[in-house]
Write an enzyme that holds these catalytic residues in place. Structure first.
Site, PDB file in Angstrom:
ATOM      1  N   LYS A  50     -10.139   5.448 -16.543  1.00 49.99           N
ATOM      2  CA  LYS A  50      -8.937   4.851 -17.137  1.00 49.99           C
ATOM      3  C   LYS A  50      -8.976   3.328 -16.948  1.00 49.99           C
ATOM      4  CE  LYS A  50      -6.357   5.715 -12.864  1.00 49.99           C
ATOM      5  NZ  LYS A  50      -5.403   6.637 -12.213  1.00 49.99           N
ATOM      6  N   ARG A  89       6.155  11.483  -7.559  1.00 47.04           N
ATOM      7  CA  ARG A  89       5.994  10.663  -8.760  1.00 47.04           C
ATOM      8  C   ARG A  89       5.979  11.650  -9.931  1.00 47.04           C
ATOM      9  NH1 ARG A  89       0.782   6.803  -9.250  1.00 47.04           N
ATOM     10  NH2 ARG A  89      -0.138   8.864  -9.494  1.00 47.04           N
ATOM     11  N   MET A 139      -7.101 -22.499 -13.116  1.00 45.20           N
ATOM     12  CA  MET A 139      -7.230 -21.498 -14.179  1.00 45.20           C
ATOM     13  C   MET A 139      -8.699 -21.222 -14.516  1.00 45.20           C
ATOM     14  SD  MET A 139      -5.585 -21.486 -17.994  1.00 45.20           S
ATOM     15  CE  MET A 139      -3.886 -21.514 -17.477  1.00 45.20           C
ATOM     16  N   TYR A 141      -5.150 -28.693  -6.938  1.00 42.63           N
ATOM     17  CA  TYR A 141      -3.697 -28.686  -7.162  1.00 42.63           C
ATOM     18  C   TYR A 141      -2.937 -28.533  -5.850  1.00 42.63           C
ATOM     19  CZ  TYR A 141      -4.306 -27.971 -12.204  1.00 42.63           C
ATOM     20  OH  TYR A 141      -4.628 -28.108 -13.521  1.00 42.63           O
TER      21      TYR A 141
HETATM   22  C1  LIG Z   1      -6.252   7.207 -11.154  1.00 45.30           C
HETATM   23  C2  LIG Z   1      -6.251   8.612 -10.703  1.00 45.30           C
HETATM   24  C3  LIG Z   1      -7.293   9.104  -9.903  1.00 45.30           C
HETATM   25  C4  LIG Z   1      -8.379   8.233  -9.336  1.00 45.30           C
HETATM   26  O1  LIG Z   1      -7.864   7.559  -8.226  1.00 45.30           O
HETATM   27  P1  LIG Z   1      -8.773   6.635  -7.278  1.00 45.30           P
HETATM   28  O2  LIG Z   1      -7.904   6.307  -6.140  1.00 45.30           O
HETATM   29  O3  LIG Z   1      -9.137   5.437  -8.090  1.00 45.30           O
HETATM   30  O4  LIG Z   1      -9.976   7.439  -6.930  1.00 45.30           O
HETATM   31  C5  LIG Z   1      -7.287  10.447  -9.586  1.00 45.30           C
HETATM   32  N1  LIG Z   1      -6.301  11.265 -10.015  1.00 45.30           N
HETATM   33  C6  LIG Z   1      -5.279  10.824 -10.782  1.00 45.30           C
HETATM   34  C7  LIG Z   1      -4.224  11.768 -11.216  1.00 45.30           C
HETATM   35  C8  LIG Z   1      -5.219   9.480 -11.145  1.00 45.30           C
HETATM   36  O5  LIG Z   1      -4.202   9.042 -11.887  1.00 45.30           O
END
Ligand SMILES: *Cc1c(COP(=O)(O)O)cnc(C)c1O
Length: 357
Positions: free
Chosen positions: A33, A129, A302, A254
């Site tokens: 993701k 969650r 930047m 800066y």
């Molecule tokens: C993002 C995610 C993971 C991976 O988590 P990491 O901590 O990056 O290994 C696993 N399960 C779910 C449901 C996630 O949303």
């Protein structure tokens, strides 16, 4: 050409995936993701395709990007569908949705799949969650199995504090998960994200879900031997484009936040916060200059940042500076800035990516 780059080592990515699967024992969902945590989802998925059991993404847009690039392996939508319209695409592209809310379950009941669909049903085991509570989970399990077209259900949950090695919460979550699953005819389960599967053997189930560890990073509040076997995947680097020789008492950058206390050589590096380097990285944050340990000084701009070359007499314009990668751990930079490796990785932008296979 501007010398700022992210070099991405796909061999290291595959090494880390294989470590996840070896520890997990069975099948591992490679979580790609957020553009593979800033590493490029399509390139990473293609590099893993021959080995992988499946991919995990956050939304259907990310899944379709992989399908369009020719990725044919299973893809799990880790947050499920955001509205019922997406189920047509889920069906067409053979995606595996998480079902974590009553609304998602009802959408599936109203639009039953036309071809066998595998669903990941999520229990809220204590993170509060997403996911069903214990009673709702058993009920959802029965409703899913009553649906024609549902060809299998993976029972899953997510750990909130697996990176805290001495925290009792993880064992409590796993106990809660097992209590809910044990009366049900569950055959496939999934608990561990990276921290869960690296540090908590009980979280290693039929499916593990490594994300961060694939990219060679971890975040624990103590030593974790398994995490030592990870190989960093991404090296963020640029070059020195100018050198200043300053006397004592001279401010740099800066805000004049850093003032030299002795004659100091300063190197100006072509990389800044618009590339995703943390703007508030403090003086002293480690860097590597031509392969030797060095430090950031002054405020990050930047497009540029400054490093101390006093102990690097050989360094000058053209010298290579690594901001994180194999010589400087991204987690250490993150710790200096009060952030996380997740944040730094997913925050990368503008830098050219170079893949090495
Ligand atoms: C993002 C995610 C993971 C991976 O988590 P990491 O901590 O990056 O290994 C696993 N399960 C779910 C449901 C996630 O949303």
């Amino acid at each position: 050409m501007r010398p700022a780059r992210a070099r991405i080592d796909l061999q290291a990515l595959r090494h880390n995936y294989r470590l996840a699967r070896r520890l997990g024992g069975d099948r591992a969902l490679a979580v790609v993701k957020a553009d593979a945590y800033g590493h490029g989802a399509v390139a990473c998925a293609q590099a893993l395709a021959a080995d992988v059991d499946g991919f995990g993404v956050a939304c259907i847009e990310e899944a379709l990007q992989l399908r369009e690039a020719g990725i044919a392996q299973p893809i799990v939508l880790l947050e499920g569908c955001f509205d019922a319209d997406e189920l047509t695409l889920v069906d067409r592209h053979g995606l595996w949705p998480v079902v974590a809310t009553e609304a998602q379950l009802q959408a599936l009941e109203r639009h039953p799949p036309t071809r066998p669909l595998r669903v990941w049903l999520k229990l809220d085991s204590g993170m509060h969650r997403l996911g069903f509570d214990a009673a709702g989970f058993a009920e959802a399990w029965r409703r899913l199995h009553a649906l024609p077209g549902v060809a299998g259900v993976v029972a899953m949950t997510h750990l909130a504090r697996a990176d805290e090695l001495a925290c009792a919460h993880t064992a409590e979550q796993i106990d809660a998960f097992d209590r809910v699953c044990s009366p049900l005819p569950v055959s496939e389960t999934s608990i561990g994200n990276s921290a869960g599967l690296l540090a908590w053997p009980r979280a290693r189930r039929e499916w593990v879900r490594p994300g961060l560890m694939l990219y060679g990073a971890s975040r624990f509040d103590g030593p974790c031997a398994e995490a030592e076997e990870l190989h960093p995947v991404l090296t963020l680097e640029s070059r020195i484009i100018a050198v200043r020789e300053l006397g004592p008492g001279e401010p740099v950058g800066y805000g004049g936040t850093y003032v030299t206390d002795a004659p100091t050589r300063i190197g100006v590096v072509a990389l800044g916060y618009a590339d995703g380097y943390p703007q508030f990285a403090p003086t002293g944050t480690p860097v590597s200059i031509d392969g030797r340990p060095g430090r950031l000084v002054g405020r990050v701009s930047m497009d540029m940042l400054t490093v101390d070359l006093s102990d690097h007499p050989q360094a000058g314009p053209g010298s290579q500076v690594q901001l994180w990668g194999d010589r400087v751990r991204v987690a250490e930079v993150a710790a200096r800035c009060g952030g996380s490796a997740y944040q730094l990785m997913t925050g990368l932008k503008r830098v050219a990516r170079e893949y090495r296979d």
